[in-house]
Design a protein around this motif. Structure first.
Motif, short mmCIF file in Angstrom:
data_model
loop_
_atom_site.label_atom_id
_atom_site.label_comp_id
_atom_site.label_asym_id
_atom_site.label_seq_id
_atom_site.Cartn_x
_atom_site.Cartn_y
_atom_site.Cartn_z
N GLU A 199 31.04 41.34 39.16
CA GLU A 199 30.66 42.39 40.12
C GLU A 199 29.49 41.93 40.98
O GLU A 199 29.42 42.24 42.17
N ASN A 200 28.54 41.22 40.38
CA ASN A 200 27.40 40.71 41.15
C ASN A 200 27.84 39.74 42.24
O ASN A 200 27.19 39.62 43.29
N TYR A 201 28.94 39.03 41.97
CA TYR A 201 29.49 38.12 42.97
C TYR A 201 30.47 38.82 43.91
O TYR A 201 31.08 38.18 44.77
N LYS A 202 30.65 40.14 43.69
CA LYS A 202 31.65 40.93 44.43
C LYS A 202 33.05 40.34 44.26
O LYS A 202 33.86 40.23 45.19
N ARG A 203 33.34 39.95 43.00
CA ARG A 203 34.63 39.38 42.67
C ARG A 203 35.24 40.10 41.45
O ARG A 203 35.87 39.47 40.60
N ALA A 204 35.04 41.41 41.39
CA ALA A 204 35.55 42.19 40.26
C ALA A 204 36.67 43.14 40.70
O ALA A 204 36.94 44.13 40.04
N SER A 205 37.31 42.84 41.82
CA SER A 205 38.35 43.72 42.34
C SER A 205 39.62 43.62 41.51
O SER A 205 39.83 42.69 40.72
N ASN A 206 40.53 44.58 41.72
CA ASN A 206 41.82 44.56 41.03
C ASN A 206 42.61 43.31 41.41
O ASN A 206 43.39 42.78 40.61
N ARG A 207 42.44 42.83 42.65
CA ARG A 207 43.16 41.64 43.09
C ARG A 207 42.76 40.42 42.26
O ARG A 207 43.59 39.55 41.99
N VAL A 208 41.50 40.39 41.81
CA VAL A 208 41.02 39.25 41.01
C VAL A 208 41.29 39.47 39.53
O VAL A 208 41.77 38.56 38.84
N LEU A 209 41.00 40.67 39.03
CA LEU A 209 41.07 40.93 37.59
C LEU A 209 42.30 41.68 37.14
O LEU A 209 42.64 41.67 35.96
N GLY A 210 42.96 42.37 38.08
CA GLY A 210 44.04 43.26 37.67
C GLY A 210 43.48 44.62 37.32
O GLY A 210 42.27 44.85 37.29
#
Length: 328
Positions: free
Chosen positions: A230-241
């Motif tokens: 989340e700190n990298y703004k990479r916790a979206s559904n597209r990345v994690l499901g």
């Protein structure tokens, strides 16, 4: 004879000498260290000894005793944000100069003292280490108090390792989560939901309910992994499901070159213990299992979460770009 204690017991009402009070605390600490040294304990065993690795706040409460002898109720408290040992002297001599108090047992006297309005504002009874509570009178000395306190902790440890963990009981001295940087982690993450998760897990751990502690701490590890991304703004559904598992978290971290194989294997090992307990374990869980998971949490915090926090502070409102590509 404890000359220092004897002198303090004979102080006039409301008189106190800070140097002598601190000397009393220093003597107590030396006696406790002597007990630790003579026990020849392994480092992992020190978790059961409340004054082994963390500072404590002591309350030296002067009260009236039987036959007109004064006494001290002494107790230690494990409080947050202590950087060193502290001691507070409180004179309740006149307030306790009555037959009801003098003829009460020690626990009743402690309840009476801690139940007073001014004490409720100063001392949280939940923080008091029950094994440290002791009555010091003219016939006692500081070393006897420490010997009694340490003896209770030592007996608890012996009993703990000689009885199957399924025979649960209340742990009056605490397992000292400070060893695993949990206070620091909680403070830095600064999220009410995360705090609640961690506090509930450590509450059952402190009471020696290892099975639910292990199950819950897995969720804490997942929360830290999520917050890292989340700190990298990479916790979206597209990345994690929509319902990420450990493999999803590790896959995302690898995708953005945030983790190597060694770190991945270490995190997997902590989750493996957690999963074996949650899914296959019939209820027999040991303190060492929880310690391994707690070390896993500390590892995620140190090697992944803190770097992500620093990146976020250095790149406000930015998204971590994919390797070798510009941010979309």
């Amino acid at each position: 004879m404890d000359n220092l204690l004897s002198e303090m017991l004979n102080w006039d009402y409301k008189y106190e000498d800070t140097d002598k009070i601190n000397k009393f605390l220093g003597n107590a600490k030396n006696y406790y260290q002597e007990e630790l040294s003579s026990a020849n304990l392994d480092d992992d065993d020190l978790i059961y000894f409340s004054w082994a690795k963390q500072p404590l706040h002591f309350y030296l409460i002067r009260t009236s005793g039987r036959l007109n002898f004064n006494q001290f109720l002494v107790m230690a408290s494990k409080e947050k944000n202590l950087s060193k040992n502290e001691i507070t002297y409180i004179d309740k001599l006149k307030e306790t100069d009555n037959a009801q108090f003098k003829h009460s047992n020690e626990q009743e006297q402690v309840n009476s003292i801690l139940g007073k309005a001014d004490m409720l504002e100063r001392v949280n009874s939940k923080d008091i280490i029950k094994n440290s509570i002791f009555t010091l009178s003219i016939s006692m000395n500081t070393q006897i108090w420490i010997n009694q306190w340490f003896g209770k902790e030592l007996n608890h440890t012996k009993q703990h390792f000689s009885v199957a963990p399924i025979k649960l009981k209340y742990n009056e001295l605490g397992l000292h989560s400070q060893k695993f940087k949990l206070e620091e982690i909680n403070h830095v993450v600064n999220d009410p939901q995360f705090t609640r998760e961690l506090e509930e897990c450590m509450t059952v751990f402190e009471h020696e309910y290892y099975y639910p502690a292990a199950a819950g701490l897995g969720g804490v590890m997942e929360s830290l992994l999520y917050k890292t991304l989340e700190n990298y703004k990479r916790a979206s559904n597209r990345v994690l499901g929509s319902d990420p598992t450990l493999l999803d978290y590790l896959g995302a971290l690898k995708k953005f070159d945030l983790i190597d194989r060694r770190q991945s294997n270490r995190i997997r090992s902590a989750f493996t213990i957690r999963n074996s307990i949650s899914h296959y374990n019939p209820g027999f869980t040991e303190v060492s299992d929880i310690q391994t998971i707690l070390h896993g949490i500390e590892n995620i915090y140190t090697t992944l979460y803190l770097p992500s926090l620093k990146w976020k502070e250095a790149h406000p409102n930015q998204q971590l770009p994919e390797p070798s590509r510009q941010n979309q």
